[in-house]
Scaffold this active site. Structure first.
Site, short mmCIF file in Angstrom:
data_model
loop_
_atom_site.label_atom_id
_atom_site.label_comp_id
_atom_site.label_asym_id
_atom_site.label_seq_id
_atom_site.Cartn_x
_atom_site.Cartn_y
_atom_site.Cartn_z
N GLU A 43 -8.00 -2.37 16.24
CA GLU A 43 -7.98 -3.36 17.31
C GLU A 43 -6.73 -3.08 18.15
O GLU A 43 -5.63 -2.99 17.59
CB GLU A 43 -7.92 -4.78 16.74
CG GLU A 43 -7.97 -5.81 17.85
CD GLU A 43 -7.98 -7.26 17.38
OE1 GLU A 43 -7.96 -7.51 16.17
OE2 GLU A 43 -8.00 -8.13 18.26
N ARG A 270 -5.78 -1.46 0.47
CA ARG A 270 -4.88 -1.24 1.59
C ARG A 270 -3.50 -0.82 1.08
O ARG A 270 -3.16 -1.04 -0.07
CB ARG A 270 -4.82 -2.47 2.49
CG ARG A 270 -4.17 -3.70 1.89
CD ARG A 270 -4.38 -4.92 2.77
NE ARG A 270 -3.68 -4.83 4.02
CZ ARG A 270 -4.29 -4.91 5.22
NH1 ARG A 270 -5.58 -5.07 5.30
NH2 ARG A 270 -3.59 -4.84 6.31
N LYS A 280 0.40 -6.90 11.54
CA LYS A 280 0.67 -6.64 12.95
C LYS A 280 1.27 -7.87 13.63
O LYS A 280 2.10 -7.75 14.53
CB LYS A 280 -0.62 -6.22 13.68
CG LYS A 280 -0.93 -4.75 13.49
CD LYS A 280 -1.94 -4.26 14.53
CE LYS A 280 -3.35 -4.41 14.00
NZ LYS A 280 -4.36 -3.85 14.89
#
Ligand code: ATP
Ligand code: MG
Length: 568
Positions: A43, A270, A280
């Site tokens: 994104e 992850r 983020k």
């Protein structure tokens, strides 16, 4: 979370990880016509970090390994947070890591018309409806995993009314939050994601690619699987938090797919790193609030931060190879990442002399005005790297720490009446010091043994310590930025009761303005170059450097805490 055991070196290549095994089996079984297509779907709402590098390495890497292709797709479904600045930086960072998407650059926004058509079809088939309850109300009705949800009073609107409202939502007739489009699935499903998930919401913010064309935007769950399908993606690899979304991914994809081709979602653990945050949102906060110098601040776990810090693409890829892909979440020691860059730079970085905290050393029996150019090895690990010359003079600088007036036992550096070798030069013996009024040492006096230079009879004479040095007259001044961990605690994300900004390490950056560097370094260093400062660490030339003012970032010190951990 627990520290993860990592594979031993050499073990990595022998066995396939579980994702490679799935892909290999699917290809052997001839699924999807024997095709392999993956995608990396960032994104564009921030810069990429080392966690993304882990995703990039499997998405692009597995395609390379098995003769497939990997798309780059920007998941640009929320115009409020997204920006072209992020799009550009993401492309730059993927290329820097050494991967390429060829002509397969896509945007989820390219599929807005097709997604709209699918939504309309689902409304017509009675599979979607427009809800007008507040988001709080919708959340309240969701129920819990053990308790069924409550059906919305708007669930059974007529198809005509749904179509009309959906059209008008997109025309901009309603305020944000007034209506949403929901899939009509099952409010009692044991999988919470099946309880009439939202497909579209109203957002009245211009989009960086489609401008003001749309006033409704698809949710991740409605956009992602369909985008995979439109692109012909066969293996949609993502992180574990999407495991619970997989049934919904499959539910929506089945609206489009048939037996000949269907994308498959596979989840892996992850990457979390000690002393680091990877969200983020938090990274953006650090940048916006000026708590770091920018996205590429060398303390940031971003790809551009690591690049500026001096990390190489190889060191990052080797690190990711070492940690591997599993189904178990955990946290990786940042010292393993540091170990990887040391391993790489040890083989490639030119050794130079730089004195970070200089104190003057005067060799009283060395002629004034004399200069000898001594040969010094560029890299003992690489004989082909050759040598360069370093000027030796009567007045030198050494590290203040390398001298002690009253040393403890086993202090093998310089002390009164003690001998050391000066790297690539002579053995010297300390004869005295000069102090200022406060007792600080201003100058150290020594005598050298002229017979101990390389090639001379006394050159084989052994002394316990070897110090690095630079000539006082010929060395130049440079700025050095010493970086330490950005956070004080091992796992900042675990400290739920404290604002993560309070966990920042106040000493994560120390600037030295009067580091003394040998002339060879001063003449040859260009932004981006990496060096080993003898006995201190690996350093990289910062882009802030200008003519006559070099700035170095410390990538890592020489002490390898990972090797220590391993040998315990
Ligand atoms: P957001 O909170 O904005 O969704 P994100 O970190 O998930 O943040 P994306 O841009 O959606 O960001 O991530 C792109 C891809 O990178 C996804 O497939 C995601 O699973 C993967 N990814 C993100 N963070 C990590 C991580 N720490 N380790 C491994 N993969 C990650
Ligand atoms: Mg995400």
């Amino acid at each position: 979370m627990t520290q993860i055991e990592t594979k031993n070196e050499g073990e990595d290549k022998k066995s396939l990880n579980f994702i490679e095994q799935i892909v290999e089996a699917d290809l052997k079984a001839g699924k999807n016509g024997g095709r392999l297509s993956t995608r990396f779907p960032p994104e564009p709402n921030g810069y990429l970090h080392i966690g993304h590098a882990k995703a990039i390495c499997i998405d692009f890497g597995i395609a390379e390994e098995f003769g497939g292709t990997c798309n780059l797709r920007f998941d640009d479904t929320n115009p409020v947070k997204e920006d072209v600045e992020y799009v550009d930086s993401i492309m730059e960072d993927i290329h820097w890591l050494g991967f390429d998407w060829g002509d397969r650059l896509y945007y989820a926004s390219d599929y807005f018309p097709k997604l709209w058509d699918l939504a309309v079809r689902m409304i017509k088939e009675g599979k979607a409806y427009v809800d007008e309850q507040s988001s709080e109300e919708i959340a309240r009705q969701k129920g819990t995993p053990t308790q069924p949800g409550i059906e919305s009073p708007y669930r059974n609107r007529s198809v005509e009314e749904n179509l009309d409202l959906f059209e008008r939502m997109n025309k901009g007739e309603f305020e944000e939050g007034r209506f949403v489009l929901r899939a009509k699935i099952d409010m009692a499903s044991p999988n919470m994601h099946f309880r009439d998930p939202i497909m579209y919401r109203i957002i009245k913010h211009p989009h960086h690619r489609t401008g003001t064309k749309w006033n409704v935007y698809p949710m991740y769950d409605f956009a992602h699987g369909q985008s995979d399908y439109f692109e012909g993606v066969t293996h949609s690899i993502c992180t574990l938090e999407f495991e619970v979304h997989r049934p919904l991914y499959e539910y929506f994809v089945k609206e489009l797919a048939d037996d000949s081709y269907c994308p498959r979602q596979i989840e892996f653990n992850r990457l979390n790193l000690t002393y680091t945050v990877m969200s983020k949102r938090k990274l953006l906060q650090l940048v916006k609030e000026g708590l770091v110098a920018g996205w590429d601040d060398p303390r940031m776990p971003t790809i551009c931060g690591l690049r500026r810090r001096g990390y190489t693409p190889e060191s990052i890829k080797n690190f990711i190879q070492k940690i591997g892909y599993t189904k178990y979440d955990g946290i990786i020691s940042v010292s393993l990442l540091e170990h990887s860059i040391r391993e790489d730079l040890n083989k490639t970085a030119t050794r130079v002399s730089a004195v970070l905290n200089p104190v003057k050393l005067i060799i009283t029996n060395y002629p004034e005005g004399k200069v000898e150019y001594l040969d010094i090895e560029n890299n003992p690990e690489d004989p082909a790297a050759g040598t360069h010359q370093i000027p030796f003079t009567r007045e030198l600088y050494i590290e203040r720490d390398d001298f002690m007036e009253n040393p403890p036992k086993k202090f093998f550096r310089l002390a009164p009446d003690q001998e050391v070798r000066l790297k690539a030069a002579y053995i010297i013996k300390c004869t005295g010091v000069k102090k200022d009024a406060d007792g600080n040492i201003e100058e150290i006096y020594c005598e050298y043994d002229p017979e101990t230079r390389s090639g001379m009879p006394g050159s084989m004479r052994k002394v316990k310590g070897t110090l690095h040095w630079v000539s006082a007259e010929y060395s130049k001044t440079a700025e050095v930025r010493l970086y330490d961990r950005l956070f004080n605690v091992e796992n900042p994300s675990e400290e739920k009761d404290v604002d993560f900004r309070e966990l920042l390490n106040p000493d994560s950056l120390k600037v030295i303005n009067d580091c003394r560097i040998e002339p060879y370094l001063a003449e040859n260093a260009k932004p981006g170059d990496r060096f080993q400062f003898q006995r201190t660490g690996y350093f990289c030339v910062d882009p802030d450097s200008t003519d006559g003012h070099l700035v170095f970032n410390r990538t890592v010190s020489l002490k390898d805490s990972w090797e220590k951990l391993k040998s315990k």
